[in-house]
Design an enzyme around this catalytic site. Structure first.
Site, PDB file in Angstrom:
ATOM      1  N   CYS A  30      19.285  43.033  65.691  1.00  0.00           N
ATOM      2  CA  CYS A  30      18.601  44.324  65.652  1.00  0.00           C
ATOM      3  C   CYS A  30      18.735  45.042  66.995  1.00  0.00           C
ATOM      4  O   CYS A  30      19.130  44.457  67.993  1.00  0.00           O
ATOM      5  CB  CYS A  30      17.130  44.125  65.328  1.00  0.00           C
ATOM      6  SG  CYS A  30      16.854  43.176  63.812  1.00  0.00           S
ATOM      7  N   HIS A  58      59.219  20.789  53.182  1.00  0.00           N
ATOM      8  CA  HIS A  58      59.665  21.229  51.865  1.00  0.00           C
ATOM      9  C   HIS A  58      60.066  22.706  51.877  1.00  0.00           C
ATOM     10  O   HIS A  58      59.961  23.382  50.860  1.00  0.00           O
ATOM     11  CB  HIS A  58      58.573  20.989  50.821  1.00  0.00           C
ATOM     12  CG  HIS A  58      58.293  19.542  50.595  1.00  0.00           C
ATOM     13  ND1 HIS A  58      59.097  18.719  49.844  1.00  0.00           N
ATOM     14  CD2 HIS A  58      57.277  18.756  51.066  1.00  0.00           C
ATOM     15  CE1 HIS A  58      58.591  17.496  49.836  1.00  0.00           C
ATOM     16  NE2 HIS A  58      57.492  17.488  50.572  1.00  0.00           N
ATOM     17  N   GLU A  68      43.792  30.947  58.613  1.00  0.00           N
ATOM     18  CA  GLU A  68      43.037  32.035  59.228  1.00  0.00           C
ATOM     19  C   GLU A  68      43.664  32.450  60.564  1.00  0.00           C
ATOM     20  O   GLU A  68      43.737  33.645  60.881  1.00  0.00           O
ATOM     21  CB  GLU A  68      41.578  31.617  59.423  1.00  0.00           C
ATOM     22  CG  GLU A  68      40.697  32.627  60.139  1.00  0.00           C
ATOM     23  CD  GLU A  68      40.584  33.970  59.427  1.00  0.00           C
ATOM     24  OE1 GLU A  68      40.087  34.917  60.065  1.00  0.00           O
ATOM     25  OE2 GLU A  68      40.993  34.086  58.250  1.00  0.00           O
ATOM     26  N   LYS A  87      45.128  36.219  61.437  1.00  0.00           N
ATOM     27  CA  LYS A  87      44.732  37.032  62.586  1.00  0.00           C
ATOM     28  C   LYS A  87      45.961  37.545  63.336  1.00  0.00           C
ATOM     29  O   LYS A  87      46.011  38.708  63.743  1.00  0.00           O
ATOM     30  CB  LYS A  87      43.849  36.203  63.541  1.00  0.00           C
ATOM     31  CG  LYS A  87      42.463  35.962  63.033  1.00  0.00           C
ATOM     32  CD  LYS A  87      41.635  37.222  63.066  1.00  0.00           C
ATOM     33  CE  LYS A  87      40.739  37.439  61.914  1.00  0.00           C
ATOM     34  NZ  LYS A  87      41.116  37.317  60.572  1.00  0.00           N
ATOM     35  N   ARG A 142      23.926  47.995  65.609  1.00  0.00           N
ATOM     36  CA  ARG A 142      23.317  46.666  65.564  1.00  0.00           C
ATOM     37  C   ARG A 142      22.484  46.449  64.305  1.00  0.00           C
ATOM     38  O   ARG A 142      22.045  45.331  64.045  1.00  0.00           O
ATOM     39  CB  ARG A 142      22.435  46.441  66.802  1.00  0.00           C
ATOM     40  CG  ARG A 142      23.198  46.317  68.094  1.00  0.00           C
ATOM     41  CD  ARG A 142      22.287  45.925  69.239  1.00  0.00           C
ATOM     42  NE  ARG A 142      21.717  44.597  69.054  1.00  0.00           N
ATOM     43  CZ  ARG A 142      22.305  43.460  69.411  1.00  0.00           C
ATOM     44  NH1 ARG A 142      23.501  43.490  69.948  1.00  0.00           N
ATOM     45  NH2 ARG A 142      21.698  42.317  69.229  1.00  0.00           N
ATOM     46  N   ASN A 173      14.078  41.300  68.040  1.00  0.00           N
ATOM     47  CA  ASN A 173      15.449  41.026  67.625  1.00  0.00           C
ATOM     48  C   ASN A 173      15.627  39.517  67.632  1.00  0.00           C
ATOM     49  O   ASN A 173      15.335  38.867  68.631  1.00  0.00           O
ATOM     50  CB  ASN A 173      16.442  41.680  68.597  1.00  0.00           C
ATOM     51  CG  ASN A 173      17.860  41.162  68.410  1.00  0.00           C
ATOM     52  OD1 ASN A 173      18.282  40.909  67.290  1.00  0.00           O
ATOM     53  ND2 ASN A 173      18.588  41.008  69.502  1.00  0.00           N
ATOM     54  N   GLY A 174      16.090  38.949  66.517  1.00  0.00           N
ATOM     55  CA  GLY A 174      16.318  37.509  66.475  1.00  0.00           C
ATOM     56  C   GLY A 174      15.517  36.848  65.376  1.00  0.00           C
ATOM     57  O   GLY A 174      15.116  37.484  64.397  1.00  0.00           O
ATOM     58  N   LYS A 214      38.352  47.889  56.709  1.00  0.00           N
ATOM     59  CA  LYS A 214      37.364  46.826  56.846  1.00  0.00           C
ATOM     60  C   LYS A 214      36.903  46.307  55.490  1.00  0.00           C
ATOM     61  O   LYS A 214      36.715  45.106  55.310  1.00  0.00           O
ATOM     62  CB  LYS A 214      36.153  47.330  57.651  1.00  0.00           C
ATOM     63  CG  LYS A 214      35.113  46.252  57.951  1.00  0.00           C
ATOM     64  CD  LYS A 214      35.690  45.179  58.859  1.00  0.00           C
ATOM     65  CE  LYS A 214      34.698  44.073  59.161  1.00  0.00           C
ATOM     66  NZ  LYS A 214      35.331  42.947  59.846  1.00  0.00           N
ATOM     67  N   GLU A 223      47.580  40.272  61.242  1.00  0.00           N
ATOM     68  CA  GLU A 223      46.754  41.477  61.120  1.00  0.00           C
ATOM     69  C   GLU A 223      46.845  42.373  62.347  1.00  0.00           C
ATOM     70  O   GLU A 223      46.924  43.599  62.215  1.00  0.00           O
ATOM     71  CB  GLU A 223      45.286  41.087  60.922  1.00  0.00           C
ATOM     72  CG  GLU A 223      44.921  40.633  59.525  1.00  0.00           C
ATOM     73  CD  GLU A 223      43.449  40.289  59.436  1.00  0.00           C
ATOM     74  OE1 GLU A 223      42.778  40.808  58.532  1.00  0.00           O
ATOM     75  OE2 GLU A 223      42.953  39.502  60.267  1.00  0.00           O
ATOM     76  N   TRP A 258      18.268  44.855  61.355  1.00  0.00           N
ATOM     77  CA  TRP A 258      19.236  44.131  60.544  1.00  0.00           C
ATOM     78  C   TRP A 258      18.435  43.028  59.866  1.00  0.00           C
ATOM     79  O   TRP A 258      18.040  42.053  60.492  1.00  0.00           O
ATOM     80  CB  TRP A 258      20.346  43.556  61.415  1.00  0.00           C
ATOM     81  CG  TRP A 258      21.416  42.867  60.628  1.00  0.00           C
ATOM     82  CD1 TRP A 258      21.482  41.539  60.327  1.00  0.00           C
ATOM     83  CD2 TRP A 258      22.564  43.457  60.046  1.00  0.00           C
ATOM     84  NE1 TRP A 258      22.602  41.276  59.595  1.00  0.00           N
ATOM     85  CE2 TRP A 258      23.287  42.433  59.401  1.00  0.00           C
ATOM     86  CE3 TRP A 258      23.055  44.763  59.987  1.00  0.00           C
ATOM     87  CZ2 TRP A 258      24.478  42.677  58.723  1.00  0.00           C
ATOM     88  CZ3 TRP A 258      24.236  44.993  59.320  1.00  0.00           C
ATOM     89  CH2 TRP A 258      24.928  43.956  58.701  1.00  0.00           C
TER      90      TRP A 258
END
Length: 612
Positions: free
Chosen positions: A2, A508, A485, A489, A27, A101-102, A607, A492, A74
């Site tokens: 937040c 193979h 992954e 990256k 945030r 926040n948290g 996104k 991308e 958030w």
């Protein structure tokens, strides 16, 4: 994740708070609110949704208040409602408010104690316990009350408190999450990020963990363990507004890579309490969990790779067959489903069209459905019977980073929950894994700190290979989705043709791509197939390839087989994916930057993919 802003001074507080929140909206934008100290009471305005809703609710009229706090939320605990928006108040709403926040991990115990003491709660949030504790402790000094409350709280959080009876005073404290003091002339600020006040002052002080800070228009005082302490020099920031929003990092993607410890810490949060797993309902009875015959995980891109990690973890711990599948393919396969199948859809945005459609199809076919997403109120949450949320905050960079590690952490918690209900793991082993999961954010932080200290050769490796025309990524078992992954990256953001394969499959076909000096990135952490991985490494080196290995700290043997080694902290095999992926994110990042590319907005990508 937040955003927090507080102000004391001689100017009108309301526009300064709203301006600060506008700069912090990245945030969190589930809801927002402000509290202003008016004559005789605290005045509150809260609104659900984008910050513009709060600005409209606050109206154009001025205010005499010179003292107030603001928050953009958030949501992690409690639905997105005005009732759960901050600032949060105690039993006497006219006197005391906090913004937080948290996560307060022990809020359940504290809430029960406070309820027994006669306190009435008005929200579903974990944070509300803080304002009631402050009510109990307040004796005319809000900073001293916060000093006494702080040791009672477990978790990671930033708190800023305001009390009507102390004009021109704010108090704040932080544990793990950020808090910064903005030093002005005849005015001061408290915020979760310098972006909130950078247009007003570039002078800042960053409190240490556990330091309670008290600000007035003309003073800043710091307290540690109850005693007043000196706190170093004021820092002069040379950031512009854009740099401030990035937290001083050169790009949002780099910032988000470095936010992974916080994202994982928040996602685990109060779901792990000592040896106890306290996961929200997964929408299945204990009998339905025991009768599960299979799990299907549908996702796309990075979320699919997290799902492949989930396959290994769920099968190992919960002993149920798992099929990860690409959502856009799965929905056209006429999949075989039944009531004893659980379909898990993973989507960072909650709006990925293929994954949403897959969950809808699964539910219509009679299967149980569960969504894993980062955003409340999104389409996937409306299609799935149950939702589990990662708690990453907004991810602005197109190439996902912190959402992957948080998804892996949440899938690990889910696997342990199923394992416990299915009685597939002994309790001591579950306790051990929970302990290791709880320390995962610290290990991520340690690795990133070591990168900053130059203890890893990622930059040097990137300089040597940034102009190569092809990379091969290899992994086995839990290392395979990490390799997938890592390769994604690199593709991308650097646009380098890259292939990723199971190391056992390399001979193979992909081995034909190797020649002298081809960079081959191998995930070679300590797992039961490590010896097999070493054999695969030798096969690539025999063809002249240059091997870059991701290995577990303390493994000296790997240095005899690889040309370059990047070590990650040691952790049990099935938790290694969240650590091993980070050097691959950074390697891709450094290569892309050396190639002069925009990593936050790579070409041709968006996104969120909301069309088929």
């Amino acid at each position: 994740m937040c955003g927090i802003i507080g102000y004391v001074g001689t100017r009108e507080a309301k526009p300064l708070l709203l301006q600060g929140l506008k700069r912090l909206e990245y945030r969190g934008y589930d809801s927002a609110g402000i509290a202003l100290r008016e004559d005789g009471y605290l005045d509150y305005v809260r609104a659900v949704g984008k910050l513009d809703n709060l600005i409209e609710a606050a109206g154009p009229n001025g205010s005499r208040a010179r003292h107030g706090v603001g928050h953009t939320r958030w949501a992690t605990h409690g639905a997105v409602t005005e009732q759960n928006a901050h600032p949060l108040v105690g039993c006497d709403a006219s006197k005391l408010a906090i913004v937080l926040n948290g996560i307060v991990e022990n809020y359940r115990e504290l809430r029960d104690q406070l309820g027994a003491d006669g306190h009435t709660f008005n929200s579903d949030t974990d944070a509300e316990v803080v304002v009631h504790l402050l009510e109990q402790e307040y004796d005319g000094d809000i900073a001293q009350a916060l000093i006494r409350v702080y040791p009672k709280l477990e978790g990671h959080f930033t708190i800023v408190a305001i009390h009507h009876d102390q004009p021109d005073v704010l108090a704040g404290v932080r544990r793990e999450t950020p808090l910064v003091v903005g030093i002005g002339d005849g005015e001061n600020f408290l915020a979760s990020n310098v972006a909130a006040f950078l247009s007003e002052t570039k002078r800042a002080v960053f409190p240490d963990v556990g330091e309670v800070v008290e600000i007035t228009p003309t003073s800043v005082r710091f307290f540690k363990d109850g005693a007043e302490v000196e706190h170093g020099q004021i820092e002069e920031l040379d950031w512009d507004d854009e740099a401030a929003e990035k937290g001083g990092y050169e790009t949002f993607m780099l910032k988000e890579i470095y936010e992974q410890p916080e994202a994982v810490r928040e996602t685990i949060g109060d779901r792990v309490r000592g040896h106890e797993l306290v996961l929200e309902s997964i929408g299945l009875t204990e009998m339905e969990v025991r009768n599960l015959r299979r799990i299907v995980i549908v996702a796309a891109g990075t979320s699919y790779h997290a799902g492949v990690v989930g396959r290994y973890i769920l099968e190992e711990w919960a002993r149920v067959p798992v099929e990860p599948d690409i959502a856009s393919e799965w929905i056209y396969r006429n999949p075989v489903l039944s009531k004893d199948t659980l379909v898990i859809g993973i989507s960072q945005s909650g709006e990925s069209r293929d994954t949403v459609n897959a969950i809808k199809l699964a539910r219509e076919s009679g299967a149980k459905t569960l969504a894993i997403t980062n955003l409340m109120g999104t389409q996937i949450t409306r299609e799935a019977e149950t939702t589990l949320y990662t708690r990453c905050g907004i991810e602005i960079g197109v190439a996902a980073s912190k959402t992957f590690t948080a998804q892996v952490a949440l899938l690990s918690l889910l696997a342990l929950q199923l394992a416990s209900l299915r009685r597939c793991l002994p309790e001591p082993e579950i306790d051990f894994i929970l302990d290791q999961l709880y320390t995962l954010p610290d290990k991520l932080e340690t690795f990133l700190n070591d990168v900053d200290a130059g203890r890893h050769r990622i930059d040097e490796i990137a300089r040597r290979f940034h102009d190569r025309q092809f990379f091969l990524y290899l992994g086995r078992h839990i290392g395979l989705p990490v390799a997938l992954e890592g390769a994604l990256k690199l593709k991308e953001i650097s646009y380098i043709p890259t292939d990723a394969y199971s190391a056992g499959e390399m001979k193979h076909g992909p081995i034909a791509m190797l020649d002298e000096g081809t960079p081959v990135v191998v995930v070679a952490t300590n797992i039961h197939v490590y010896d097999k991985i070493v054999s695969n490494i030798q096969e690539t080196r025999a063809r002249g390839a240059h091997v870059i290995a991701i290995a577990t700290e303390g493994n000296e043997d790997i240095q005899h087989h690889a040309d370059d080694v990047i070590y990650v902290p040691s952790t049990p095999a099935f938790l290694q994916a969240a650590l091993a992926v980070v050097p691959l994110q950074l390697l891709a990042y450094r290569i892309a930057r050396l190639r002069g590319l925009n990593v936050d907005q790579p070409r041709n990508l968006a996104k969120t993919v909301t069309v088929e």
